[in-house]
Design a protein around this motif. Structure first.
Motif: not given
Lengths: 461, 434
Positions: B104-105, B110-111, B186-187, B216-217
């Protein structure tokens, strides 16, 4: 999206128990601890003895460390090169060192190599070569390392802190591996005497953790110290007298862009009944990322890459120490903040959240600490060295859980005494002196240590 | 021979997933490699990838500043992250029932890192990173060796020329806009590898990964990696002396070498161990124990994936010894090994030492997870973890000699020597002082 907005609920914890182990006392007095772990590919072996720095005559300070290092440089049968080849051919890197409370020789071996590895360890312990040329080399390396350490701002601060903290005549005042005054005068005969006096079965514990045959392990243990018997005189009792009260010591290191801060006082010993309370207290103060010190000095003020605090409970009381490396310009502000945070620990009990997090951390990481056979062998060491109860690790988490907010408050109040604190830094005295005097943290002393004189050049032969 | 179980999966958004189950201990490691490092930094922005890594702990849409650390430690876990030339990695080890917390973290940042980013947090972490630089480089004896070495091995415009920590000036120039664009570029899940190793149930873990990372795209406009092509040899012997506040001279040598993953790199790893691993190694035996010219010696490779890697050595002179003599003796030993090659006994020794070291490191789930991520990210082949030892064992004397002859030559060498400053004049002391 909403279902991922909230912290997930953890699953049911899977129970973890410290592995079973057995303790055997051999006829010659050697104690053998066996920690069977049948699925492992590696076996860790630790031999610990009552031959650490606290066993030294102060005039021979440093001999325990040199003797321990000397052991891996050969046996009666094998010279330094041959012994290195014999051990490394088995994939072994035998470590041999000493600290205040014990000397230790150790290795990790692939299972198939355990038997020959134990035989080589036994040979090294029982009949080391104790070669004079190798001794002189290790001595020269130690003296050179002392010089190197005094150019390193952190190691310089560490060395000078011990001198500032402990009174004259207290062994803890000097490094465990000895200072240049005593090391320079050590001879091979001192090493021979240290080995003969302290490397005896009654003073020794052999710890084996991994997948091994217990009978074979016990048989190998029997030959570890040969026909020797008895115990050495053991360690001297150190009276951990403080050198003085509150003051500021600046170890001048001109041009330093950071000050290495050490705020310390004499702490507790390993047998102190407040051990677990002190551990939880120091975790809240400076033993986690979101501890009071790190949160404030790093994440709020940006003064440092990291701040920490902790106790060093040895046979006698090692220091309570808070430390951080801070940009020179903020040195005084950082000290002020650090002292305020120490006061805060004493003045009020911790918040419930803080106490919960510290305890959850110390309890939760328990299985992570024992992932490796080396970690497990290491976990048996304090039982051997400090005579802790056999159920120490079984009851550890319960002791942590039992610490209350009031106990943390009381422990901080008892163990952190503002009038005892030594505030030391290695840094640029010219830039900092006046500001430190004005800050009135305590009387200010400036030291300009001479680096140790280089030892005589090695004679090639 | 290691035989770690490995399963590979991927999400539609490009996130690569590696699973390695082992329920020996009730702990689990989560490891995330982003395929971005200091080599991706633009001119004037050195140190940014590392500063950005710090920002990743400053919160995200549903996580407060510092809470990532606090939650993981409060769950009984350990964690950290690191930035290097080719990549940035983030990792947690926790009791196994807390796996989803780590996922989750990692997914939340990242999102949705950007909503939590503020100028105040950036300014704070900039100061923290500057102190990291002071602590590890500027205030340390010999502290800038890596920065100098990279700058001497790689030309000025090359992505590997500058060190990962970056310069104070460039750190001062980092802006919130840089944070936003770096993140957006990058992420992304299609620029990363997620590994889970230890005690977990693979099917359940995959469901968790999908739940947290699935929406997350990806970034369809992921830039190409910067060009790192470079001649295999420096073309010269580059010699630099650095007067420093140190008591003893220290010599660093560096050579360009074939990149990580090649057969030659494997052969040079064996060469490095023959030269410097253990007390029976060539250099320890000769320089430290035998001739007592050196206090210590270390030989190692930078496992770089683009352009060229670095084969490096360093050694500290004994007191009273001189740097020139030490350098001569060092090079003589290196040449001798290249010319004569190792004996069978020497090869057996380093092979057994290497095998022990690998087994020892694989005892930890965190280490397993990181190596799996590494092999998946750099080679798209996590299975290389299980063939590492075999590749090492396959290196014979001939390959060692050939790789050394190709790379460890005077026209491909940097010699960086730190010399004690004289107290009075500030000039360098030592045999080579003019």
């Amino acid at each position: 999206m909403t279902e991922t907005a909230v912290r997930p609920v953890p699953g049911a914890p899977r129970a973890y128990h410290f592995p079973q182990f057995e303790r055997h006392s051999l006829e010659n007095g050697l104690t053998v601890w066996l920690v069977p772990l049948p699925e492992r590919a590696l076996v860790s072996v630790h031999l610990v003895l009552d031959g650490g720095a606290a066993a030294e005559d102060e005039s021979r300070a440093g001999i325990a460390s040199l003797t321990a290092q000397l052991l891996v440089t050969g046996t009666r049968r094998l010279d330094a090169t041959q012994f290195a080849e014999a051990t490394e051919r088995l994939g072994l890197e035998i470590g041999s060192d000493s600290s205040w409370d014990s000397a230790r020789a150790s290795f990790g071996a692939l299972n198939a190599q355990l038997e020959p590895a134990l035989a080589l360890l036994a040979e090294m312990i029982r009949e080391p070569r104790l070669d004079e040329r190798e001794f002189e080399r290790l001595k020269a390396e130690r003296l050179a390392d002392i010089m190197q350490s005094r150019a390193d701002p952190g190691r310089l601060a560490d060395e000078m802190l011990l001198r500032a903290l402990y009174a004259e005549g207290v062994p803890y005042r000097r490094p465990a591996a000895g200072g240049p005054e005593t090391v320079a005068a050590l001879t091979i005969d001192d090493a021979r005497a240290h080995h003969a006096t302290h490397y005896l079965p009654g003073s020794a514990h052999l710890i084996i953790a991994g997948a091994f045959d217990p009978d074979a392990a016990l048989a190998a243990a029997g030959s570890m110290l040969g026909t020797r018997s008895g115990s050495g005189p053991g360690h001297r009792t150190v009276e951990p007298t403080a050198a003085g009260g509150r003051r500021v010591v600046v170890v001048d290191r001109p041009g330093s862009v950071q000050s290495e801060l050490r705020v310390a006082q004499v702490g507790i010993d390993r047998q102190d009944p407040r051990f677990f309370k002190a551990l939880v207290t120091s975790t809240i103060l400076g033993g986690m990322f979101w501890s009071r010190l790190n949160r404030r000095l790093r994440e709020e003020l940006g003064y440092t890459y990291g701040a920490r605090a902790g106790f060093d409970p040895r046979r006698s009381a090692g220091p309570f120490l808070a430390s951080a490396a801070v940009q020179t310009e903020v040195t005084v502000a950082a000290i002020r903040e650090l002292l305020r945070l120490l006061d805060q620990m004493r003045e009020a009990p911790p918040e419930a959240r803080e106490l919960r997090e510290a305890k959850d951390y110390l309890v939760g990481i328990f299985p992570l600490r024992f992932e490796t056979t080396g970690g497990l062998a290491g976990a048996i060491e304090p039982l051997a060295v400090y005579g802790l109860q056999d159920d120490y690790w079984q009851t550890y988490r319960g002791h942590i859980e039992a610490v209350s907010t009031d106990e943390v408050h009381r422990t901080a109040d008892e163990l952190i005494q503002p009038d005892q604190l030594v505030i030391l830094l290695s840094g640029d005295a010219t830039r900092l002196h006046d500001e430190l005097v004005e800050a009135a943290f305590g009387p200010v002393e400036v030291l300009s240590p001479e680096p140790a004189a280089p030892p005589p050049a090695a004679s090639g032969a | 021979m290691p035989s770690v179980p490995i399963e590979r999966h991927a999400l539609p958004n490009g996130l690569r997933i590696v699973l390695s189950q082992d329920d020996r201990a009730p702990i689990v490691a989560v490891n995330l490699w982003y395929d971005v490092g200091s080599r991706h930094e633009k001119a004037g922005k050195t140190g940014f990838a590392h500063l950005f890594e710090h920002m990743m702990f400053q919160g995200s849409a549903h996580v407060e500043k510092g809470e990532h650390m606090s939650l993981v430690q409060g769950a009984g876990g350990t964690l950290n992250a690191s930035t290097w030339l080719d990549r940035t990695n983030y990792f947690e080890t926790l009791p196994s029932h807390e796996l989803e917390l780590a996922l989750w973290l990692e997914a939340d940042r990242m999102a949705s890192l950007l909503p939590a980013m503020t100028q105040e947090k950036l300014d704070n972490q900039r100061e923290v990173v500057k102190n990291e630089r002071r602590w590890s480089v500027d205030n340390q004896p010999y502290g800038d060796w890596d920065e100098r070495m990279q700058a001497l091995v790689f030309p000025e415009t090359h992505p590997y020329h500058h060190s990962t920590i970056g310069s104070m000036e460039d750190l001062s120039a980092a802006s919130l806009d840089d944070v936003r664009s770096f993140f957006a570029t990058w992420y992304a899940p299609n620029n990363s590898v997620l590994t889970i190793a230890g005690d977990f149930e693979p099917a359940a873990a995959l469901v968790m990964v999908e739940r947290h990372f699935g929406s997350i795209p990806s970034n369809p406009d992921l830039p190409d990696a910067p060009a790192t092509t470079i001649p295999p040899r420096i073309g010269d012997e580059v010699r630099v002396e650095v007067p420093d506040r140190v008591p003893l001279p220290r010599i660093y040598l560096a050579h360009r070498a074939p990149i990580f993953g090649t057969d030659e790199f494997d052969a040079l790893e064996v060469a490095a161990d023959l030269l410097g691993l253990g007390r029976a190694s060539r250099l320890y035996s000769s320089l430290v124990r035998g001739q007592r010219l050196a206090q210590d010696v270390s030989v190692f490779l930078f496992p770089i994936i683009g352009g060229a890697s670095i084969f490096a050595l360093w050694t500290t002179a004994s007191p009273g010894g001189d740097a020139a003599k030490l350098e001569g003796a060092l090079l003589a030993e290196v040449d001798r090994l290249a010319t004569d090659g190792p004996s069978d006994e020497e090869l057996e020794r380093v092979r057994n030492l290497h095998a022990s070291q690998i087994e020892s490191s694989l005892e930890r789930v965190a280490e397993r997870a990181d190596r799996l991520s590494m092999y998946a990210c750099l080679f798209d082949e996590p299975e290389r973890l299980n063939t590492e030892v075999a590749r090492y064992l396959a290196v014979d004397a001939g390959r060692v000699q050939a790789a050394m002859a190709d790379a460890l030559r005077p026209d491909n060498r940097v010699v960086l020597t730190y010399l004690p400053m004289a107290h009075e004049t500030g000039d360098a002391q030592g045999e080579d002082a003019a």
